[in-house]
Design a protein around this motif. Structure first.
Motif, PDB file in Angstrom:
ATOM      1  N   GLY A 294       0.778  -1.222   0.000  1.00  0.00           N
ATOM      2  CA  GLY A 294       0.000   0.000   0.000  1.00  0.00           C
ATOM      3  C   GLY A 294       0.814   1.278   0.000  1.00  0.00           C
ATOM      4  O   GLY A 294       0.251   2.374  -0.019  1.00  0.00           O
ATOM      5  N   ILE A 295       2.134   1.173   0.001  1.00  0.00           N
ATOM      6  CA  ILE A 295       2.996   2.357   0.037  1.00  0.00           C
ATOM      7  C   ILE A 295       3.619   2.567  -1.339  1.00  0.00           C
ATOM      8  O   ILE A 295       4.265   1.656  -1.872  1.00  0.00           O
ATOM      9  N   LEU A 408       6.561  -0.582   9.947  1.00  0.00           N
ATOM     10  CA  LEU A 408       5.835  -0.402   8.691  1.00  0.00           C
ATOM     11  C   LEU A 408       4.462   0.213   8.949  1.00  0.00           C
ATOM     12  O   LEU A 408       4.031   1.117   8.225  1.00  0.00           O
ATOM     13  N   SER A 409       3.754  -0.285   9.980  1.00  0.00           N
ATOM     14  CA  SER A 409       2.414   0.234  10.295  1.00  0.00           C
ATOM     15  C   SER A 409       2.477   1.717  10.651  1.00  0.00           C
ATOM     16  O   SER A 409       1.660   2.518  10.174  1.00  0.00           O
ATOM     17  N   THR A 410       3.433   2.093  11.481  1.00  0.00           N
ATOM     18  CA  THR A 410       3.583   3.500  11.865  1.00  0.00           C
ATOM     19  C   THR A 410       3.931   4.354  10.664  1.00  0.00           C
ATOM     20  O   THR A 410       3.388   5.456  10.472  1.00  0.00           O
ATOM     21  N   PHE A 411       4.840   3.847   9.845  1.00  0.00           N
ATOM     22  CA  PHE A 411       5.267   4.564   8.645  1.00  0.00           C
ATOM     23  C   PHE A 411       4.070   4.800   7.720  1.00  0.00           C
ATOM     24  O   PHE A 411       3.835   5.911   7.238  1.00  0.00           O
ATOM     25  N   VAL A 416       1.456   7.936   4.807  1.00  0.00           N
ATOM     26  CA  VAL A 416       0.633   7.553   3.654  1.00  0.00           C
ATOM     27  C   VAL A 416      -0.847   7.773   3.942  1.00  0.00           C
ATOM     28  O   VAL A 416      -1.539   8.490   3.219  1.00  0.00           O
ATOM     29  N   ILE A 417      -1.365   7.153   5.024  1.00  0.00           N
ATOM     30  CA  ILE A 417      -2.802   7.212   5.292  1.00  0.00           C
ATOM     31  C   ILE A 417      -3.251   8.619   5.682  1.00  0.00           C
ATOM     32  O   ILE A 417      -4.226   9.151   5.119  1.00  0.00           O
ATOM     33  N   LEU A 418      -2.555   9.237   6.647  1.00  0.00           N
ATOM     34  CA  LEU A 418      -2.972  10.570   7.098  1.00  0.00           C
ATOM     35  C   LEU A 418      -2.929  11.611   5.977  1.00  0.00           C
ATOM     36  O   LEU A 418      -3.880  12.396   5.816  1.00  0.00           O
ATOM     37  N   GLU A 423      -6.108  14.739   1.990  1.00  0.00           N
ATOM     38  CA  GLU A 423      -6.406  15.060   0.591  1.00  0.00           C
ATOM     39  C   GLU A 423      -7.873  14.793   0.275  1.00  0.00           C
ATOM     40  O   GLU A 423      -8.551  15.600  -0.377  1.00  0.00           O
ATOM     41  N   TYR A 424      -8.391  13.640   0.751  1.00  0.00           N
ATOM     42  CA  TYR A 424      -9.799  13.324   0.513  1.00  0.00           C
ATOM     43  C   TYR A 424     -10.714  14.335   1.208  1.00  0.00           C
ATOM     44  O   TYR A 424     -11.753  14.733   0.660  1.00  0.00           O
TER      45      TYR A 424
END
Length: 452
Positions: A294-295, A408-411, A416-418, A423-424
């Motif tokens: 997902g990254i 990886l989860s924190t990264f 990526v998610i935030l 943006e959304y």
């Protein structure tokens, strides 16, 4: 009390306009906020828990895989036949890296030493350290080349010494002995009567001095004054440039220390870094985009010119004296021993090299090196650095590592998610605001018609 529907409609229109304005402002301000957060989180600063920990202790899984080219016809080689080799391994070692003696300076740099430790991983290996392999005897071959221009009497003495200690052009030892050292009467003799001739004073092995060693004293930029310089090397062992090579360009210390790069990369960005093991600066180039868990990422690979000789690629003339393209002569920084670096199986090298040895079959998937990197932060997600052939096709090393688990989860959450949620949200405000304005306007018009 009756509700004035006309005023309610106007109120909704005002709210819609505010939502559109807020979303529009966020379109322009949002990326600036995200970039500002990236800058703060990619600076080398103890206050940045995630990235500072990644830089300081490399908490991600990292492994060194070693393959030996076992010689199948050592006696026939002495009679002039072409060498035949068989790749053995991998023998996998978990690599633990940590930085120590970390000192921050007022000029926006930090100095440190990075130490390396290796632990054998039998479950990941094909074989164990008790396996026996035959490879060229580096002591004999190295001494033979180093003695080429020495007086005849000295060469005769060295030859007699080899015979006395029963040293032959080929060496059969266990993997553990070849890796971490074995007792050698010849080594003891040379250190006693010709001190300084050999780089080691104890056991002789390919990595005898490698375990628990450090890569030298690095001083790099923290990015405090200019994030474009973060991780770039200011000096190595106090040097601003090297003295191994023939031209100022070849002796330059360029790029980072090879673990992280400045953020905000584009497809035109290259990955320069200084490698103490290769005794020079190297540079990888963009190949393609990709996604890992997902990254988003960019894949960087070695250009074909990386180890090309000066005839095929003029800027590499400074690294000569050269052999065929694909071989880097590093004898100038290896005590004048005849040591060369290449991609595994002579990948991207002059095809004529494959005619000298049987058993090598280069392919990009198995023998090319790459680094997958998150372009917005300059943080590697997946690394596979493959080399190396020394003196003869003797052995190759693959360093590999990847971000996984909590890191990886924190990264992914922070970088990526935030940003994606932000943006959304900004476009959602615009769409919702426009929809509210349209509906409120229609409602207001209808109310006016009814009231007439």
């Amino acid at each position: 009390m009756a509700i004035d529907r006309s005023k309610v409609a106007v109120g909704f229109m005002v709210a819609g306009v505010i939502a559109v304005l807020f979303g529009t402002v966020m379109v322009f301000v949002g990326p600036l906020i995200i970039d500002d957060q990236i800058v703060k989180n990619t600076m080398i600063d103890p206050k940045n828990d995630m990235t500072y920990t990644m830089w300081k202790d490399l908490p991600v899984p990292f492994f060194m895989s070693v393959y030996f080219f076992h010689i199948l016809n050592s006696q026939e080689i002495l009679n002039g036949e072409k060498p035949m080799v068989e790749q053995r391994g991998p023998y996998v070692y978990r690599k633990q890296c940590f930085k120590d003696n970390i000192t921050f300076h007022d000029n926006g740099t930090v100095t440190y030493r990075e130490y390396r430790r290796f632990f054998f991983e039998p479950t990941m290996s094909v074989g164990n350290e008790s396996d026996v392999v035959t490879i060229p005897n580096m002591l004999v071959l190295g001494a033979a080349v180093m003695m080429e221009n020495q007086p005849y009497v000295l060469r005769l003495l060295i030859s007699a010494t080899f015979k006395k200690f029963k040293e032959t052009p080929f060496l059969t030892k266990t993997v553990g002995e070849l890796m971490w050292g074995y007792d050698s009467g010849l080594v003891d003799f040379l250190n006693k009567y010709l001190p300084g001739m050999l780089p080691t004073s104890g056991k002789f092995g390919l990595f005898a001095d490698f375990n628990n060693s450090n890569t030298g004293l690095f001083t790099i930029f923290t990015g405090r004054d200019d994030i474009r310089n973060v991780h770039k090397v200011d000096s190595w062992n106090g040097l601003k440039e090297l003295s191994y090579w023939r031209t100022p360009q070849s002796n330059m210390i360029n790029g980072t220390a090879g673990q992280m790069w400045p953020p905000f990369m584009t497809k035109e960005t290259t990955l320069p870094f200084y490698s103490p093991d290769a005794c020079r600066s190297l540079e990888l180039v963009y190949q393609r985009p990709g996604v890992a868990k997902g990254i988003p990422l960019y894949r960087y690979v070695a250009p074909k010119t990386l180890f090309a000789n000066g005839s095929d690629y003029a800027p590499n003339e400074g690294f000569c004296p050269c052999r065929q393209s694909g071989l880097l002569n590093v004898s100038s920084c290896r005590h004048d021993s005849p040591v060369f670096i290449s991609h595994p199986h002579f990948f991207n090298a002059d095809p004529v090299l494959l005619d000298f040895v049987e058993g090598l079959h280069p392919t990009e998937d198995e023998h090319g090196l790459f680094i997958d990197i998150h372009p917005d932060t300059g943080i590697p997600l997946n690394v596979s650095i493959r080399g190396i052939l020394f003196i003869y096709p003797s052995f190759l090393i693959q360093d590999s590592g990847f971000i996984d688990g909590p890191i990886l989860s924190t990264f992914r959450t922070n970088l990526v998610i935030l940003p994606a949620v932000m943006e959304y949200m900004q476009y959602s405000f615009i769409v919702l605001g426009l929809a509210t304005i349209v509906i409120a306007a229609l409602l207001h018009h209808r109310i006016k018609v009814i009231n007439q």
